[in-house]
Design a protein around this motif. Structure first.
Motif, PDB file in Angstrom:
ATOM      1  N   MET A 170       0.851  -1.193   0.000  1.00 59.78           N
ATOM      2  CA  MET A 170       0.000   0.000   0.000  1.00 59.78           C
ATOM      3  C   MET A 170       0.890   1.246   0.000  1.00 59.78           C
ATOM      4  N   ASP A 171       0.677   2.135  -0.959  1.00 59.94           N
ATOM      5  CA  ASP A 171       1.501   3.333  -1.001  1.00 59.94           C
ATOM      6  C   ASP A 171       0.935   4.389  -0.040  1.00 59.94           C
ATOM      7  N   ASP A 172       1.668   5.519   0.093  1.00 61.41           N
ATOM      8  CA  ASP A 172       1.275   6.554   1.054  1.00 61.41           C
ATOM      9  C   ASP A 172      -0.114   7.113   0.746  1.00 61.41           C
ATOM     10  N   ARG A 173      -0.406   7.357  -0.520  1.00 58.71           N
ATOM     11  CA  ARG A 173      -1.707   7.929  -0.874  1.00 58.71           C
ATOM     12  C   ARG A 173      -2.852   6.995  -0.465  1.00 58.71           C
ATOM     13  N   GLN A 174      -2.694   5.724  -0.696  1.00 59.20           N
ATOM     14  CA  GLN A 174      -3.722   4.760  -0.301  1.00 59.20           C
ATOM     15  C   GLN A 174      -3.862   4.709   1.217  1.00 59.20           C
ATOM     16  N   ARG A 175      -2.749   4.792   1.912  1.00 51.87           N
ATOM     17  CA  ARG A 175      -2.767   4.774   3.366  1.00 51.87           C
ATOM     18  C   ARG A 175      -3.509   5.999   3.916  1.00 51.87           C
ATOM     19  N   TYR A 176      -3.222   7.158   3.338  1.00 50.37           N
ATOM     20  CA  TYR A 176      -3.876   8.390   3.777  1.00 50.37           C
ATOM     21  C   TYR A 176      -5.377   8.354   3.460  1.00 50.37           C
ATOM     22  N   ASP A 177      -5.715   7.881   2.284  1.00 48.03           N
ATOM     23  CA  ASP A 177      -7.126   7.801   1.894  1.00 48.03           C
ATOM     24  C   ASP A 177      -7.909   6.894   2.843  1.00 48.03           C
ATOM     25  N   ARG A 178      -7.303   5.768   3.212  1.00 50.22           N
ATOM     26  CA  ARG A 178      -7.985   4.842   4.122  1.00 50.22           C
ATOM     27  C   ARG A 178      -8.149   5.482   5.509  1.00 50.22           C
ATOM     28  N   ALA A 179      -7.119   6.173   5.977  1.00 48.74           N
ATOM     29  CA  ALA A 179      -7.169   6.760   7.320  1.00 48.74           C
ATOM     30  C   ALA A 179      -8.198   7.877   7.428  1.00 48.74           C
ATOM     31  N   THR A 180      -8.503   8.543   6.309  1.00 49.89           N
ATOM     32  CA  THR A 180      -9.424   9.692   6.351  1.00 49.89           C
ATOM     33  C   THR A 180     -10.757   9.400   5.673  1.00 49.89           C
ATOM     34  N   ALA A 181     -11.031   8.149   5.413  1.00 49.86           N
ATOM     35  CA  ALA A 181     -12.231   7.798   4.635  1.00 49.86           C
ATOM     36  C   ALA A 181     -13.522   8.263   5.295  1.00 49.86           C
ATOM     37  N   VAL A 182     -13.574   8.294   6.620  1.00 55.78           N
ATOM     38  CA  VAL A 182     -14.814   8.657   7.309  1.00 55.78           C
ATOM     39  C   VAL A 182     -14.894  10.149   7.616  1.00 55.78           C
ATOM     40  N   LEU A 183     -13.894  10.924   7.200  1.00 59.57           N
ATOM     41  CA  LEU A 183     -13.864  12.356   7.487  1.00 59.57           C
ATOM     42  C   LEU A 183     -14.355  13.159   6.286  1.00 59.57           C
ATOM     43  N   GLU A 184     -15.020  14.281   6.579  1.00 59.58           N
ATOM     44  CA  GLU A 184     -15.491  15.153   5.514  1.00 59.58           C
ATOM     45  C   GLU A 184     -14.407  16.185   5.178  1.00 59.58           C
ATOM     46  N   PRO A 185     -14.092  16.360   3.904  1.00 58.17           N
ATOM     47  CA  PRO A 185     -13.122  17.394   3.526  1.00 58.17           C
ATOM     48  C   PRO A 185     -13.765  18.782   3.625  1.00 58.17           C
ATOM     49  N   PRO A 186     -12.997  19.853   3.650  1.00 56.64           N
ATOM     50  CA  PRO A 186     -11.525  19.854   3.559  1.00 56.64           C
ATOM     51  C   PRO A 186     -10.882  19.423   4.874  1.00 56.64           C
ATOM     52  N   LEU A 187      -9.708  18.861   4.753  1.00 58.77           N
ATOM     53  CA  LEU A 187      -8.966  18.416   5.923  1.00 58.77           C
ATOM     54  C   LEU A 187      -7.475  18.411   5.599  1.00 58.77           C
ATOM     55  N   ALA A 188      -6.701  18.302   6.633  1.00 55.09           N
ATOM     56  CA  ALA A 188      -5.249  18.194   6.458  1.00 55.09           C
ATOM     57  C   ALA A 188      -4.761  17.042   7.311  1.00 55.09           C
ATOM     58  N   ILE A 189      -3.778  16.339   6.831  1.00 52.94           N
ATOM     59  CA  ILE A 189      -3.189  15.248   7.610  1.00 52.94           C
ATOM     60  C   ILE A 189      -1.686  15.476   7.714  1.00 52.94           C
ATOM     61  N   LEU A 190      -1.107  14.947   8.763  1.00 46.26           N
ATOM     62  CA  LEU A 190       0.322  15.076   8.977  1.00 46.26           C
ATOM     63  C   LEU A 190       0.905  13.691   9.209  1.00 46.26           C
ATOM     64  N   ASP A 191       1.905  13.356   8.426  1.00 50.19           N
ATOM     65  CA  ASP A 191       2.620  12.097   8.610  1.00 50.19           C
ATOM     66  C   ASP A 191       3.623  12.301   9.739  1.00 50.19           C
ATOM     67  N   LEU A 192       3.329  11.764  10.916  1.00 54.56           N
ATOM     68  CA  LEU A 192       4.170  11.997  12.085  1.00 54.56           C
ATOM     69  C   LEU A 192       5.565  11.398  11.924  1.00 54.56           C
ATOM     70  N   ALA A 193       5.652  10.286  11.210  1.00 56.61           N
ATOM     71  CA  ALA A 193       6.973   9.688  10.982  1.00 56.61           C
ATOM     72  C   ALA A 193       7.837  10.624  10.142  1.00 56.61           C
ATOM     73  N   ALA A 194       7.222  11.220   9.109  1.00 53.55           N
ATOM     74  CA  ALA A 194       7.962  12.172   8.270  1.00 53.55           C
ATOM     75  C   ALA A 194       8.346  13.402   9.084  1.00 53.55           C
ATOM     76  N   MET A 195       7.444  13.875   9.936  1.00 53.53           N
ATOM     77  CA  MET A 195       7.741  15.040  10.763  1.00 53.53           C
ATOM     78  C   MET A 195       8.924  14.764  11.686  1.00 53.53           C
ATOM     79  N   ARG A 196       8.920  13.589  12.325  1.00 50.74           N
ATOM     80  CA  ARG A 196      10.013  13.258  13.233  1.00 50.74           C
ATOM     81  C   ARG A 196      11.345  13.131  12.482  1.00 50.74           C
ATOM     82  N   ALA A 197      11.303  12.551  11.297  1.00 44.91           N
ATOM     83  CA  ALA A 197      12.531  12.415  10.503  1.00 44.91           C
ATOM     84  C   ALA A 197      13.046  13.787  10.087  1.00 44.91           C
ATOM     85  N   ASN A 198      12.118  14.654   9.688  1.00 42.24           N
ATOM     86  CA  ASN A 198      12.488  16.003   9.277  1.00 42.24           C
ATOM     87  C   ASN A 198      13.074  16.770  10.451  1.00 42.24           C
ATOM     88  N   ALA A 199      12.428  16.667  11.607  1.00 40.04           N
ATOM     89  CA  ALA A 199      12.904  17.361  12.798  1.00 40.04           C
ATOM     90  C   ALA A 199      14.298  16.883  13.195  1.00 40.04           C
TER      91      ALA A 199
END
Length: 244
Positions: free
Chosen positions: A1-30
């Motif tokens: 499963m690629d990142d886009r599919q993972r994000y889509d699944r995680a937000t499937a029950v939410l109404e847009p507009p919305l924003a998501i943050l990949d915490l793993a990417a944030m920690r790596a960046n930090a």
């Protein structure tokens, strides 16, 4: 499963507009920013990170210290939620917010406002004149760190302040020291002409000369024997390569 599919699944029950943050990417960046800072504490720019929980997560990491806020009302709000060491990086003309700061001793201990002229110091003093009792207001001087050449005919970098020469900074520092109710807490410079550029870019010596201007001002300012804390802008958080 690629990142886009993972994000889509995680937000499937939410109404847009919305924003998501990949915490793993944030920690790596930090972690990468901390590595590059080589021991220097990184101040987080809240105008770039518009989420209080995200600010809390970042500041809980080693290597990060304090917030560079966008406005004084925002700084007051952040202080009311427990944040400390908050620098308002832009001079404010918000009289109501200045009065609120002067009336709140706890917030005043944690917030530093920026000025770039004696006239702005006068404005701040007038804005808090009716506040009793009045907390001491912490002041940071914003200096111009743009690169100027050819007798002023060429300029690179934002003109953030009329304070450019060491003696101008020293005079303003002395004016702050003479005013009851104010305390000089720092000196800030933003070298916009070299933002995002390495220390020694090939075939681009003008960038490093511009940086030397700021260093020269800071060194001469030290000779005034005024105890200050310096603030510099740090790189904004960006996703690691391959994360968009």
């Amino acid at each position: 499963m690629d990142d886009r599919q993972r994000y889509d699944r995680a937000t499937a029950v939410l109404e847009p507009p919305l924003a998501i943050l990949d915490l793993a990417a944030m920690r790596a960046n930090a972690a990468e920013l901390v590595r590059r800072a080589a021991g220097k504490p990184i101040r987080v720019a809240s105008k770039s990170v518009r989420s209080r929980p995200v600010l809390e997560r970042i500041l809980a990491m080693d290597g990060f210290q304090g917030i560079m806020a966008f406005t004084l009302p925002e700084a007051l709000w952040l202080a009311s939620h427990g944040f400390t060491d908050i620098l308002v990086a832009y001079p404010t003309a918000d009289r109501h917010a200045l009065a609120e700061l002067a009336a709140n001793a706890d917030a005043a201990r944690h917030i530093t406002v920026t000025i770039d002229s004696a006239a702005h110091l006068d404005f701040t003093e007038a804005a808090v004149a009716e506040v009793h009792p009045r907390a001491e207001i912490r002041i940071c001087i914003d200096i111009d760190a743009g690169y100027v050449a050819l007798g002023g005919k060429f300029r690179a970098g934002a003109l953030r302040s009329p304070i450019r020469e060491p003696e101008e900074a020293a005079d303003l520092a002395a004016a702050i020291a003479k005013r009851p109710g104010f305390r000089l807490a720092g000196l800030m410079a933003y070298e916009a002409q070299i933002a995002g550029v390495g220390d020694d870019p090939p075939a681009n010596a003008a960038y490093t000369r511009g940086d030397a201007v700021t260093v020269g001002v800071a060194e001469d300012f030290d000779k005034t024997e005024t105890p200050v804390r310096r603030w510099v802008r740090r790189p904004r958080l960006t996703l690691p390569d391959g994360m968009g």
